[in-house]
Write an enzyme that holds these catalytic residues in place. Structure first.
Site, short mmCIF file in Angstrom:
data_model
loop_
_atom_site.label_atom_id
_atom_site.label_comp_id
_atom_site.label_asym_id
_atom_site.label_seq_id
_atom_site.Cartn_x
_atom_site.Cartn_y
_atom_site.Cartn_z
N LYS A 128 0.96 -1.10 0.05
CA LYS A 128 0.07 -0.17 -0.09
C LYS A 128 0.81 1.15 0.04
CE LYS A 128 -4.31 0.61 0.19
NZ LYS A 128 -5.46 -0.09 -0.37
P1 NAD Z 1 -12.69 7.54 -2.68
O1 NAD Z 1 -11.90 8.69 -2.28
O2 NAD Z 1 -13.22 7.34 -4.00
O3 NAD Z 1 -14.10 7.62 -1.78
C1 NAD Z 1 -14.12 7.87 -0.35
C2 NAD Z 1 -15.59 8.36 -0.02
O4 NAD Z 1 -15.90 8.42 1.47
C3 NAD Z 1 -15.86 9.79 -0.63
O5 NAD Z 1 -17.19 9.88 -1.05
C4 NAD Z 1 -15.61 10.73 0.77
O6 NAD Z 1 -16.46 11.90 0.69
C5 NAD Z 1 -16.39 9.61 1.67
N1 NAD Z 1 -16.18 9.85 3.31
C6 NAD Z 1 -14.85 10.45 3.73
N2 NAD Z 1 -15.05 10.58 5.17
C7 NAD Z 1 -16.45 10.28 5.17
C8 NAD Z 1 -17.18 10.06 6.47
N3 NAD Z 1 -16.89 10.27 7.75
N4 NAD Z 1 -18.43 9.90 6.25
C9 NAD Z 1 -19.04 9.41 4.92
N5 NAD Z 1 -18.34 9.40 3.85
C10 NAD Z 1 -16.99 9.86 4.13
O7 NAD Z 1 -12.38 6.13 -2.28
P2 NAD Z 1 -12.69 4.53 -2.74
O8 NAD Z 1 -11.76 4.30 -3.95
O9 NAD Z 1 -14.04 4.70 -3.03
O10 NAD Z 1 -12.34 4.04 -1.35
C11 NAD Z 1 -13.32 4.03 -0.17
C12 NAD Z 1 -13.03 2.69 0.57
O11 NAD Z 1 -12.67 1.68 -0.13
C13 NAD Z 1 -11.40 2.70 1.14
O12 NAD Z 1 -11.39 2.11 2.46
C14 NAD Z 1 -10.58 1.80 0.36
O13 NAD Z 1 -9.36 1.56 1.00
C15 NAD Z 1 -11.59 1.08 -0.20
N6 NAD Z 1 -11.07 0.10 -1.39
C16 NAD Z 1 -11.23 0.67 -2.39
C17 NAD Z 1 -10.85 0.19 -3.74
C18 NAD Z 1 -10.69 0.59 -5.00
O14 NAD Z 1 -10.48 0.00 -6.00
N7 NAD Z 1 -10.80 2.05 -5.04
C19 NAD Z 1 -10.50 -1.42 -3.53
C20 NAD Z 1 -10.75 -1.92 -2.45
C21 NAD Z 1 -10.93 -1.35 -1.14
#
Ligand code: NAD
Length: 440
Positions: A128
């Site tokens: 990561k």
């Molecule tokens: P992103 O940055 O696209 O989205 C994150 C979202 O969370 C945003 O809408 C943000 O406004 C919101 N957020 C932040 N703080 C918040 C709060 N306190 N309450 C409600 N919403 C809040 O990120 P992402 O890529 O969608 O990742 C989200 C999660 O999924 C993370 O834990 C990431 O590690 C995990 N993840 C992502 C992927 C991927 O392919 N992008 C794959 C596996 C896991």
């Protein structure tokens, strides 16, 4: 001194002893990841030496990233890249741009990547990366400079046969394009396989953008079918925390499958509509305004209320450590499907299990992203491309096989789905270590 005078961290935690540092959210995530590993090691009967090896990352690099702001000022931010384990193949894992990211958080996320890749049977170790910046406060040119300089600093670690980054919180296709370009400029030729989650114009895979969300949908529907008396999706009430890359499309795919998405939130606010939200309209609103906040066909809701709504399924898809010992007793969903990494603390896990709430753990529920990242990397290394349909069939196969293995082991050995998923993931990595032996 009253309680309100105690120092407060960014996460809002107070220390009762003012001089004692309060653990950062990242340190708490790492403690949770180590707890889960220890539990799996005991179940598998691993010796202490192997446990200690798996509890510590293989390599960690912390770098200073100097950034020239538009007004000419120079600012320095910290970045990290952690390779947790390389026993089953090159390291794989996203890059996060978030102001609160630190080495402990990146280490925890790298560890979860190791078990995830092993669990779904793809030939990677876990890694990561993170840069402690808030992308919302940077211009596009500043963001590009941060990305390119960070990549330059971690250049010795990454490469298509060594360590392959991907998007995570605060990064996207454009970030991956800059990474691919920076790496390729240094190599002197195009190296599309150095990152996944790229734009399709640069060798990105069809289906990658929605892959994590598609995996969340598959896991949620499997869980509904297996744990709720073969319940069909029609009418199932869902709340989604986080409306970013993972949450927004997970909401869309679950709505497409017939579920009623009643509430969603992002950093800007939360909205609720008990009869069901029009997810496509909400996505358009969020794309236009930057948040779900202010969406007209719904009522506002607080962030805390969303987690405690009377729904069938709760999908945390934002950040780690949001379902805690404090709010877990008030979670009314029967099923929690973890789109985010590490959203549920170990204490909350115990409470949820005691209350009969089934948790589909992150390393299973959100594995769709790394599965299609793997497919993208295979296509890049073979200079070949699959159709969207071919990608989706392979994704579905790997997700459903993993789900079945986890659910069967959980039923056989009376484990939670998280315990079973970790037992399989950690067990496969331990087996790889045993077969390779220790050098020298
Ligand atoms: P992103 O940055 O696209 O989205 C994150 C979202 O969370 C945003 O809408 C943000 O406004 C919101 N957020 C932040 N703080 C918040 C709060 N306190 N309450 C409600 N919403 C809040 O990120 P992402 O890529 O969608 O990742 C989200 C999660 O999924 C993370 O834990 C990431 O590690 C995990 N993840 C992502 C992927 C991927 O392919 N992008 C794959 C596996 C896991």
């Amino acid at each position: 001194m009253t309680v309100t005078d105690f120092p407060t961290t960014a996460s809002g935690v107070r220390s009762p002893i003012p001089d004692l540092p309060v653990p950062s959210p990242g340190e708490r995530a790492l403690a949770a990841a180590r707890f889960q590993l220890t539990e799996a090691s005991r179940f598998l009967g691993l010796d202490d030496g192997l446990h200690d090896m798996l509890a510590t990352p293989r390599r960690s690099l912390t770098v200073s990233v100097p950034v020239r702001r538009e007004d000419g000022r120079l600012e320095v931010v910290q970045g990290h890249r952690v390779q947790h384990n390389l026993s089953r193949g090159p390291a794989k894992g996203g890059i996060r741009f978030h102001p609160a990211t630190d080495l402990a958080e990146v280490t925890a996320l790298a560890m979860w990547m190791t078990w995830k890749c092993a669990l779904v049977g793809i030939p990677y170790g876990g890694a990561k990366g993170g840069v402690a910046v808030d992308p919302a406060t940077l211009t596009t040119r500043e963001l590009e400079r941060v990305t390119r300089r960070y990549v330059n600093e971690i250049l010795p670690l990454i490469g298509p046969e060594k360590d392959i980054p991907a998007p995570d919180v605060g990064t996207d296709e454009q970030t991956m394009a800059w990474i691919m370009d920076t790496y390729s400029a240094n190599a002197g030729y195009s190296v599309p396989g150095v990152v996944t989650g790229k734009p399709t114009a640069l060798g990105g895979s069809l289906g990658r953008a929605g892959a994590t969300s598609r995996g969340v949908q598959i896991a949620a529907l499997r869980a509904l079918a297996r744990t709720d008396g073969a319940r069909s999706p029609e009418g199932t009430a869902i709340a989604v925390q986080g409306f970013g890359k993972v949450g927004a499309l997970a909401a869309q795919y679950l709505a497409d499958a017939g579920c009623r998405v009643v509430a969603v939130s992002d950093a800007g606010g939360a909205v609720v509509r008990p009869s069901g939200l029009d997810v496509a309209a909400l996505r358009a609103h969020a794309a236009e305004t930057g948040s779900v906040h202010g969406y007209r066909d719904a009522d506002p809701l607080s962030h805390d209320e969303l987690l405690e709504l009377d729904v069938d399924v709760l999908v945390p898809a934002a950040l780690e450590g949001v379902i805690t010992a404090d709010n877990a007793p008030r979670v009314r969903a029967r099923l929690v499907v973890e789109g985010a990494n590490g959203p549920t603390t170990p204490e909350a896990d115990l409470i949820l299990a005691g209350n009969g709430v089934t948790v589909v753990p992150d390393i299973l529920a959100n594995a769709g992203g790394v599965i299609v990242s793997y497919l993208e990397w295979v296509q890049n290394t073979q200079a070949y491309s699959w159709s969207a349909g071919e990608v989706e069939v392979k994704l579905r196969d790997l997700m459903e096989n993993a789900y079945r293995a986890v659910a069967d082991l959980a039923a056989e050995r009376d484990l939670t789905l998280r315990q079973a998923a970790h037992a399989i993931g950690v067990g496969r990595v331990a087996e790889a270590h045993r077969m390779r032996g220790l050098y020298p």
